[in-house]
Write a protein that holds these residues in place. Structure first.
Motif, PDB file in Angstrom:
ATOM      1  N   ILE A  93      -3.618 -51.996 -46.401  1.00 30.89           N
ATOM      2  CA  ILE A  93      -3.244 -51.682 -47.993  1.00 30.89           C
ATOM      3  C   ILE A  93      -2.671 -50.506 -48.123  1.00 30.89           C
ATOM      4  O   ILE A  93      -1.578 -50.433 -48.669  1.00 30.89           O
ATOM      5  N   PHE A  94      -2.919 -49.335 -46.981  1.00 30.11           N
ATOM      6  CA  PHE A  94      -2.229 -48.308 -47.132  1.00 30.11           C
ATOM      7  C   PHE A  94      -0.840 -48.424 -46.758  1.00 30.11           C
ATOM      8  O   PHE A  94       0.133 -47.710 -47.490  1.00 30.11           O
ATOM      9  N   ASN A 136      -2.468 -42.223 -52.655  1.00 27.94           N
ATOM     10  CA  ASN A 136      -3.716 -42.746 -53.216  1.00 27.94           C
ATOM     11  C   ASN A 136      -3.975 -42.765 -54.752  1.00 27.94           C
ATOM     12  O   ASN A 136      -4.885 -43.022 -55.164  1.00 27.94           O
ATOM     13  N   ARG A 137      -2.771 -42.896 -55.126  1.00 28.00           N
ATOM     14  CA  ARG A 137      -2.845 -43.173 -56.684  1.00 28.00           C
ATOM     15  C   ARG A 137      -3.722 -41.992 -57.629  1.00 28.00           C
ATOM     16  O   ARG A 137      -4.579 -42.548 -58.211  1.00 28.00           O
ATOM     17  N   MET A 150     -13.030 -39.478 -42.560  1.00 23.33           N
ATOM     18  CA  MET A 150     -11.958 -39.991 -41.704  1.00 23.33           C
ATOM     19  C   MET A 150     -12.393 -40.947 -40.464  1.00 23.33           C
ATOM     20  O   MET A 150     -13.329 -40.620 -40.020  1.00 23.33           O
ATOM     21  N   ILE A 151     -11.806 -41.851 -40.302  1.00 21.14           N
ATOM     22  CA  ILE A 151     -12.035 -42.826 -39.416  1.00 21.14           C
ATOM     23  C   ILE A 151     -11.704 -42.573 -38.097  1.00 21.14           C
ATOM     24  O   ILE A 151     -10.685 -41.860 -37.808  1.00 21.14           O
ATOM     25  N   PHE A 167      -7.079 -39.290 -43.469  1.00 18.67           N
ATOM     26  CA  PHE A 167      -8.441 -38.637 -44.234  1.00 18.67           C
ATOM     27  C   PHE A 167      -9.207 -39.302 -45.171  1.00 18.67           C
ATOM     28  O   PHE A 167      -9.957 -38.699 -45.800  1.00 18.67           O
ATOM     29  N   SER A 168      -8.780 -40.518 -45.331  1.00 20.95           N
ATOM     30  CA  SER A 168      -9.509 -41.632 -46.055  1.00 20.95           C
ATOM     31  C   SER A 168     -10.817 -42.198 -45.566  1.00 20.95           C
ATOM     32  O   SER A 168     -10.805 -42.293 -44.300  1.00 20.95           O
ATOM     33  N   ASP A 169     -11.608 -42.281 -46.317  1.00 25.13           N
ATOM     34  CA  ASP A 169     -12.957 -42.970 -45.658  1.00 25.13           C
ATOM     35  C   ASP A 169     -12.471 -44.827 -45.307  1.00 25.13           C
ATOM     36  O   ASP A 169     -13.372 -45.318 -45.088  1.00 25.13           O
ATOM     37  N   TYR A 170     -11.455 -45.192 -46.058  1.00 25.21           N
ATOM     38  CA  TYR A 170     -11.042 -46.534 -45.734  1.00 25.21           C
ATOM     39  C   TYR A 170     -10.412 -46.898 -44.679  1.00 25.21           C
ATOM     40  O   TYR A 170      -9.257 -46.026 -44.328  1.00 25.21           O
TER      41      TYR A 170
END
Lengths: 583, 237
Positions: free
Chosen positions: B128-129, B169-170, A1-2, B120-123
């Motif tokens: 894009i989201f 997130n497909r 999580m960023i 909660f994504s690392d990106y």
């Protein structure tokens, strides 16, 4: 999580539960403000009151007294140059500043300019190393007179402050603190015993003999070390530069009448210069007077008044008692006495028989500063004046023994060991230093007590926060489970709640510091009316600094985190499968 | 190495402490000795009565319930051997959940709800989201309600928002627990059509727990659970 996402979620959560958080933050504000308030008060009292009276890394010693059996008397042991040298070698000592009291009777009169008429009192005075007090004098002076160097354009002297002059359209003003120095008064003598240690009686004056090595900036002239120069400005006031020889020579003068020495007006004491011939016939330079060897003689040398310090306490006593009782003018502040001239008559007393006329000497003095380190009932002058006067009046031995010594240490922590070591040298803490240590201890204990009270308040607020967060965790079980279902880790959940607590702590701590600051202003305003009549009172009792702000805010954050710790763990343990299934 | 996308071997789940325990003192079997393999792109309907273990199975597959016996592999990864961070990442990237009760956050807008997994994504590429969220909402026909709060939506719309969130997130797998249970027939059909479209066009593997015949008929495979046991695996066991 960023982290950005984490911050956004924390902001969102706080916004959603702001009412709960508003109640929780109250305790933190009270706790942090109490802590900041008392730390700043303690710091302020330490810095602005105690440190001025009893500097932290300075301690004053005096010779231990020895009781004389059967006589009911106590006699101090000796404190001489050997003692000072031994002190200098002790661990942690950076500087040693001896003090010496006048060991003969004296009276003073003067002050008509500011008091309405001359005050005439018995005089006590002591000598102090100018270097010990220079910084303090400069700060005190800046506080009441403003910056030392004035480039202010002006039309008249009154625009330039006390002692200021308007010249060529710009203000000039003496830096009074700078005047508190040995201005090189002539020490008259009949023999070597009238001179301080290290000086010999040469042609009726105490001088450093060329038998000793002359110091830097000095040359040997007629067997004595004398200052070298290129022009008059490099010589003491009242001296001229004999350019052909490249040395300074004190102007010799003559009074019309020996009784002129007792005149109030310094201008009547300027006499006439008799040597060197290039100045003969002129009065002593402005700002100097003709200082005769004793009250019976008319011949002397042109000299500047002795620079003197007075204690703010003396002014307080004068204003509260003397002025009322004697119907004299009250003094508005310390600054009004700067530059006031007065005369000291050595060898006369209101209490004991006067000395023979040949031992009675008149010297002019000028107030150049004020300090709590000055004598409370008397005046303080640069040490060399007292040493020379003691030698002249009471002999060389009297001038070789010091009354007390101020020792400066590298760190405050060095003081306890120093006190032990000094005892071996026969020295004991002077009453003022002893008081200082007691006052510092009392302040420390009070600070600790109030800090503990503040921490207890913060601890109670932490319990309140724990309660609020437990309630929030229960309320937000579904939200937590949803976060877990879309990818939140246990750590994400924990940090979410701890982040909210940290923000609470930050907000509570910051508001607390702000509140403490406002309370400080209010207390200062209330104290100002109480302290108004006490000269030299601090403008503020509080000293807020970055350290205090950080400590108060950090404590608020730490206690908020402590309160939220268990609820955050509990939140992370929420079983998402069960919560989501229950719908 | 398993070729199936989902591979379940000898899975048992016991709820402890129930007095009607068949094996003295251990508890009640929610799932017992279940073996099942699901290939990528399948549309599997898990049917059975209430309490037959459908939801429990989905929770185990999604890594929300880790207290089980046996082995479960998702895309060749043994869930039992994954730590919390790996499981959370799998829920974020590989699996999408759709619940009967929608489980949207009422304080967030539709668009923010759909974006929730991105938090909660690392990106960190928010653009894009946001594009993905717009596409997901467009596919579910709710782009025009992006700024609405969930409370202003109908039940069918809320479920479509939940689906949009699940597919942000497909993920290759969608786990759906009674997704049409709270919907009327017409709205339920719309949602079902959406699922079928995801399965056919995107190749998403659908595992839907349901007791609705309409859903199980639409599925390419019907798995029947009874008291935690697999009684019919749709002919693929």
């Amino acid at each position: 999580m960023i982290w950005q996402a984490r911050v956004d979620m924390i902001k969102g959560a706080i916004s959603k539960s702001r009412r709960h958080f508003a109640f929780s933050v109250v305790g933190l504000v009270v706790g942090a403000s109490t802590l900041a308030f008392f730390l700043a008060l303690s710091n302020g009292v330490q810095e602005r009151v105690l440190n001025r009276l009893y500097p932290v890394n300075q301690v004053e010693f005096q010779a231990e007294t020895v009781g004389l059996f059967g006589l009911g008397m106590e006699v101090p042991t000796k404190m001489d140059v050997a003692t000072l040298t031994a002190l200098e070698k002790l661990e942690g000592v950076t500087s040693v500043y001896p003090k010496q009291r006048a060991k003969f009777q004296a009276r003073l009169w003067g002050g008509a300019d500011v008091l309405g008429r001359d005050a005439r009192v018995e005089s006590f005075f002591d000598g102090i190393e100018p270097a010990l007090i220079a910084d303090e004098l400069r700060q005190a002076e800046a506080a009441v007179l403003g910056p030392e160097i004035l480039d202010l354009p002006c039309e008249q002297d009154s625009a330039c402050g006390i002692g200021g002059k308007c010249s060529d359209g710009f203000c000039t003003r003496p830096t009074w603190w700078n005047i508190f120095a040995d201005l090189g008064a002539t020490a008259w003598c009949d023999n070597d015993d009238n001179c301080p240690v290290g000086m010999s009686c040469l042609a009726g004056r105490c001088r450093v003999s060329c038998d000793e090595r002359c110091g830097d900036g000095q040359a040997c002239e007629a067997g004595a070390c004398v200052p070298i120069c290129r022009n008059d400005s490099e010589c003491n006031m009242g001296a001229v530069c004999l350019v052909s020889k490249g040395i300074c020579e004190q102007l010799q003068c003559r009074l019309d009448d020996a009784n002129d020495q007792l005149a109030n007006d310094i201008n009547r004491q300027r006499g006439t210069v008799v040597a060197p011939s290039l100045r003969a016939g002129q009065p002593c330079p402005e700002g100097t007077y003709c200082a005769a060897k004793n009250l019976a003689l008319v011949h002397g040398t042109c000299e500047a008044p002795i620079p003197a310090l007075i204690s703010p306490f003396l002014l307080e006593v004068y204003n509260s008692m003397v002025a009322t009782a004697l119907g004299l003018k009250r003094l508005g502040g310390l600054q009004v006495v700067l530059g006031v001239n007065f005369a000291i008559l050595f060898g006369e007393s209101y209490f004991v028989a006067d000395g023979p006329i040949t031992e009675r000497v008149v010297r002019r003095a000028k107030v150049v500063g004020f300090s709590p380190k000055a004598m409370e009932f008397g005046v303080t002058v640069p040490l060399p004046y007292v040493v020379r006067a003691n030698a002249a009046q009471r002999g060389r031995q009297a001038s070789a023994e010091y009354t007390s010594v101020v020792v400066e240490t590298r760190h405050n922590e060095d003081v306890p060991m120093l006190v032990q070591d000094a005892k071996v040298l026969g020295l004991t803490l002077a009453p003022k230093s002893e008081e200082g240590r007691k006052a510092a201890n009392v302040l420390l204990i009070l600070t600790i007590v109030f800090a503990v009270v503040s921490l207890v308040i913060l601890a109670i607020s932490a319990i309140n926060i724990a309660h609020t967060f437990m309630m929030l965790v229960t309320e937000r079980r579904m939200e937590i489970a949803i976060y877990r279902s879309v990818g939140a880790t246990l750590n994400d959940i924990r940090l979410l709640f701890l982040g909210e607590a940290a923000i609470l702590g930050l907000v509570g701590g910051s508001l607390g510091v702000l509140l403490a600051w406002v309370m400080g202003i209010v207390v200062n305003a209330m104290a100002a009316s109480v302290f108004a009549h006490i000269p030299g009172s601090p403008e503020s009792l509080f000293s807020f600094n970055l350290y205090i702000v950080l400590v108060a805010v950090a404590c608020a954050i730490i206690f908020a985190l402590a309160g939220a710790w268990l609820p955050a763990r509990s939140a992370a343990k929420t079983d998402p499968a069960m919560v989501l299934s229950q719908g | 190495m398993n070729k199936s996308l989902v591979h379940i071997a000898d899975l048992s789940k016991i709820y402890p402490g129930a007095i009607e325990s068949p094996e003295a003192g251990r508890g009640t079997y929610a799932i017992q000795d279940l073996n099942l393999q699901i290939e990528a792109g399948e549309f599997v309907a898990i049917v059975g009565r209430s309490g037959s273990g459908k939801t429990t199975l989905l929770n185990i597959l999604g890594g929300l319930d880790r207290d089980y016996e046996g082995q479960v592999f998702i895309a060749d990864q043994n869930l039992a051997k994954m730590d919390d961070v790996e499981l959370s990442k799998m829920r974020n990237q590989t699996i999408g959940f759709v619940f009967q009760a929608f489980h949207l956050l009422p304080q967030l807008t539709v668009f923010e709800n759909v974006l929730l997994p991105s938090r909660f994504s690392d990106y960190s590429d928010t653009e894009i989201f946001q594009q993905r969220a717009q596409i997901a909402l467009a596919r579910t026909g709710l782009l025009h309600r992006a700024s609405s709060l969930p409370t202003s939506l109908s039940a069918g719309e809320r479920q479509r928002v939940a689906i949009a969130r699940a597919i942000l997130n497909r993920p290759p797998i969608l786990l759906c627990d009674e997704p049409t249970g709270n919907l009327d027939a017409e709205t339920g059909q719309l949602v079902l059509d959406l699922f079928m479209e995801l399965c056919e066009n995107d190749g998403t593997t659908l595992i839907i727990a349901t007791h609705e015949q309409r859903v199980s008929k639409a599925a390419t495979r019907k798995v029947v659970l009874e008291a935690g046991r697999l009684v019919d695996d749709g002919g693929k066991a």
